[in-house]
Design a protein around this motif. Structure first.
Motif: not given
Length: 182
Positions: A12-13, A80-82, A137-141, A166-167
């Motif tokens: 999903a990530a 999980q990824a950048v 609905m994936v967390d990110c910053r 992303i997490s």
């Protein structure tokens, strides 16, 4: 067939990262010029980025490195990824612009400054990308520290980068990070 949560969350990530790259590509661009770049880092390449962030942080901040670059590097490791999003520093040649503060592109270029449209395009692209992550609905910053480090890693020359880890986890890893910088 049975798929466990860790496997599905990683898939999903990566799907979200792909959508973020698509949102970047289709984002509006100044003067109609597409100067955007995207990269997605996982695994060993993501760890290499985190290690380089700590190195850059030590150089830039000394013993205060953990309060910013170290904190962000830990988030990179847990994500999980950048997604890296960059804009070329090229001057656009927009007549009568002067947004850069130098009057025209020639003065801007001669002074060694960057075209204002690079920053505008980067901001719009990053905003489009995080909107895509939010829709999934994936967390990110959005992280400047990732972008500054990426610019030193030689992915592409003359590009302004920002990074978005992303997490997918039970609690947002980018919240309550515990360490605050001045």
């Amino acid at each position: 067939m049975m798929y466990e949560s860790e496997y599905m969350e990683e898939k999903a990530a990566l799907q979200t990262a792909a959508k973020m790259c698509a949102a970047t590509r289709t984002a509006p661009k100044g003067h109609g010029k597409d100067t955007l770049h995207t990269l997605v880092l996982t695994g060993d390449e993501k760890e290499r980025l985190a290690q380089k962030m700590e190195e850059v942080g030590l150089r830039e901040m000394g013993d205060k490195m953990p309060t910013w670059y170290g904190r962000d590097a830990n988030n990179i490791r847990r994500a999980q990824a950048v997604v890296l999003i960059g804009a070329d520093k090229k001057h656009r040649g927009v007549p009568h612009c002067g947004y850069c503060g130098f009057g025209n592109c020639s003065n801007c270029e001669n002074s060694g400054a960057n075209c204002a449209f690079s920053y505008v395009d980067l901001g719009i692209a990053v905003s489009s990308a995080v909107t895509s992550a939010a829709a999934d609905m994936v967390d990110c910053r959005i992280m400047y520290s990732v972008g500054k480090t990426a610019s030193e890693m030689g992915y592409t020359d003359d590009v302004l980068w920002l990074g978005i880890p992303i997490s997918i986890s039970g609690k947002n890893i980018f919240f309550d990070r515990g360490i605050f910088h001045d």
